[in-house]
Design a protein around this motif. Structure first.
Motif, PDB file in Angstrom:
ATOM      1  N   LEU A   1       1.075  -1.226   0.053  1.00 47.52           N
ATOM      2  CA  LEU A   1       0.227   0.032   0.161  1.00 47.52           C
ATOM      3  C   LEU A   1       0.858   0.773  -0.621  1.00 47.52           C
ATOM      4  CD1 LEU A   1      -2.997   0.926   0.146  1.00 47.52           C
ATOM      5  CD2 LEU A   1      -2.713   0.820   3.053  1.00 47.52           C
ATOM      6  N   GLN A   2       0.552   2.002  -1.237  1.00 45.35           N
ATOM      7  CA  GLN A   2       1.697   2.788  -0.718  1.00 45.35           C
ATOM      8  C   GLN A   2       0.487   4.313   0.039  1.00 45.35           C
ATOM      9  OE1 GLN A   2       1.852   3.237  -5.164  1.00 45.35           O
ATOM     10  NE2 GLN A   2       3.826   3.150  -5.247  1.00 45.35           N
ATOM     11  N   SER A   3       1.158   5.223   0.319  1.00 46.48           N
ATOM     12  CA  SER A   3       0.609   6.967   1.183  1.00 46.48           C
ATOM     13  C   SER A   3      -0.525   6.874   0.217  1.00 46.48           C
ATOM     14  CB  SER A   3       1.239   7.649   1.700  1.00 46.48           C
ATOM     15  OG  SER A   3       2.184   6.475   2.886  1.00 46.48           O
TER      16      SER A   3
ATOM     17  N   ALA B   1      -2.824   4.520   7.429  1.00 47.97           N
ATOM     18  CA  ALA B   1      -4.481   4.618   8.272  1.00 47.97           C
ATOM     19  C   ALA B   1      -4.624   5.898   8.441  1.00 47.97           C
ATOM     20  CB  ALA B   1      -4.533   3.836  10.098  1.00 47.97           C
ATOM     21  N   ASP B   2      -4.137   6.382   8.889  1.00 46.25           N
ATOM     22  CA  ASP B   2      -4.593   8.445   8.099  1.00 46.25           C
ATOM     23  C   ASP B   2      -5.527   8.438   6.984  1.00 46.25           C
ATOM     24  OD1 ASP B   2      -4.130   8.660  11.218  1.00 46.25           O
ATOM     25  OD2 ASP B   2      -1.960   9.783  10.862  1.00 46.25           O
TER      26      ASP B   2
ATOM     27  N   SER C   1      -3.251  -4.750   4.565  1.00 46.40           N
ATOM     28  CA  SER C   1      -1.530  -4.625   4.314  1.00 46.40           C
ATOM     29  C   SER C   1      -0.847  -3.221   4.863  1.00 46.40           C
ATOM     30  CB  SER C   1      -1.502  -4.115   3.157  1.00 46.40           C
ATOM     31  OG  SER C   1      -2.039  -3.241   1.840  1.00 46.40           O
ATOM     32  N   VAL C   2      -1.681  -2.243   6.134  1.00 45.84           N
ATOM     33  CA  VAL C   2      -1.211  -1.819   6.591  1.00 45.84           C
ATOM     34  C   VAL C   2      -0.246  -1.351   7.918  1.00 45.84           C
ATOM     35  CG1 VAL C   2      -2.797   0.213   8.063  1.00 45.84           C
ATOM     36  CG2 VAL C   2      -3.545  -0.460   6.720  1.00 45.84           C
ATOM     37  N   ASP C   3       0.446  -0.870   6.993  1.00 45.42           N
ATOM     38  CA  ASP C   3       2.062  -1.002   7.943  1.00 45.42           C
ATOM     39  C   ASP C   3       2.565   0.119   8.886  1.00 45.42           C
ATOM     40  OD1 ASP C   3       2.987   0.242   6.475  1.00 45.42           O
ATOM     41  OD2 ASP C   3       3.830  -1.919   5.035  1.00 45.42           O
TER      42      ASP C   3
ATOM     43  N   CYS D   1       5.033  -3.867   9.170  1.00 46.34           N
ATOM     44  CA  CYS D   1       5.873  -3.782  10.513  1.00 46.34           C
ATOM     45  C   CYS D   1       6.609  -4.875  11.279  1.00 46.34           C
ATOM     46  CB  CYS D   1       5.378  -2.727  11.052  1.00 46.34           C
ATOM     47  SG  CYS D   1       3.766  -3.749  11.861  1.00 46.34           S
ATOM     48  N   ASP D   2       7.750  -4.126  12.008  1.00 49.29           N
ATOM     49  CA  ASP D   2       8.310  -4.860  12.906  1.00 49.29           C
ATOM     50  C   ASP D   2       7.043  -5.284  13.762  1.00 49.29           C
ATOM     51  OD1 ASP D   2      11.087  -5.337  13.800  1.00 49.29           O
ATOM     52  OD2 ASP D   2       9.783  -4.996  15.603  1.00 49.29           O
TER      53      ASP D   2
END
Length: 256
Positions: free
Chosen positions: A85-87, A112-113, A105-107, A149-150
């Motif tokens: 997902l690209q911002s 999210a914003d 696929s939100v990382d 994300c980690d």
């Protein structure tokens, strides 16, 4: 836009075979959602499954491909976006597809914003529009080639979604995992175990229950055995995809 009878029957047979395998390891107390991933396959394939089987949960990896298919296919299909997902694409994705069931696929909080802004705009225009479900994608294998994300960042992102994104619904955690762990025999998949462990930590902190989206064509049965409630299967249903050279967009991950 119509698949040939032979193609339609092949898709139905493939879907039924996958569903049979899911049912063999799932249970009434552990239901599992199947997302049929049609990445780089024609919309006619999706329509054939929709008409012949009633299957509704469909997945895509590329924003433009999803936008195109969502515009041309029935509005009661439940779309899942599962790709990188690209911002700068988040708002468009959340605003222009009312039947986008989930983004898996939100990382980052920034992404999210972006989804929040898009869904808020959609709700402003159509108050009946539901919240957009999101999964936090976790890079459980630590591979630089994988998005996510980690594991240590999953809780802060999940908390941000819960506290700062009123038009989003935190649905669960997602991982892709490594090919090596997927194909390893004789031991449990370490990526799946780590996602499960990460989810438990987030659940304990936030006091909620989360879904686990993990498992693809080669490993969905083991994923279910280790707690998956959402599996993403593409190749086993739609067949092999075009090579990277022939694909419309560059591949970002291993086969769904």
């Amino acid at each position: 836009m119509q698949a040939t009878p032979t193609r339609a029957q092949a898709l139905v047979d493939n879907l039924c075979a996958v569903v049979s395998k899911i049912n063999a390891v799932a249970s009434p107390s552990h239901p599992v959602r199947l997302v049929a991933v049609s990445k780089l396959k024609p919309a006619s394939d999706v329509l054939a499954l929709y008409k012949e089987t009633g299957h509704r949960h469909m997945g895509e990896n590329y924003v433009q491909e999803l936008l195109d298919k969502a515009r041309s296919l029935p509005r009661d299909i439940d779309w899942h976006f599962i790709g990188q997902l690209q911002s700068n694409k988040c708002r468009k994705l959340a605003e222009e597809i009312p039947n986008l069931w989930a983004v898996e696929s939100v990382d980052t909080a920034k992404k999210a914003d972006g989804l929040e802004k898009g869904r808020a705009a959609l709700v402003a225009a159509s108050p009946e529009a539901p919240k957009l479900r999101v999964y936090v994608q976790v890079n459980t294998s630590g591979e630089a080639s994988k998005s996510g994300c980690d594991p240590s960042e999953a809780l802060p992102i999940a908390r941000h979604i819960r506290e700062a994104c009123p038009n989003l619904q935190l649905q669960g955690l997602m991982t892709i995992g490594s090919i090596a762990n997927s194909w390893a025999r004789g031991k449990e998949n370490q990526d799946f175990l780590l996602l499960k462990e990460t989810a438990l930590a987030v659940e304990n902190e936030l006091g909620i229950k989360l879904e686990l989206s993990m498992g693809m064509s080669s490993d969905f049965e083991q994923a279910i055995q280790l707690g998956a409630t959402n599996v993403r299967v593409g190749t086993a249903i739609f067949g092999e995809r075009p090579s990277k050279r022939d694909a419309k967009a560059p591949e970002n991950s291993r086969k769904a």
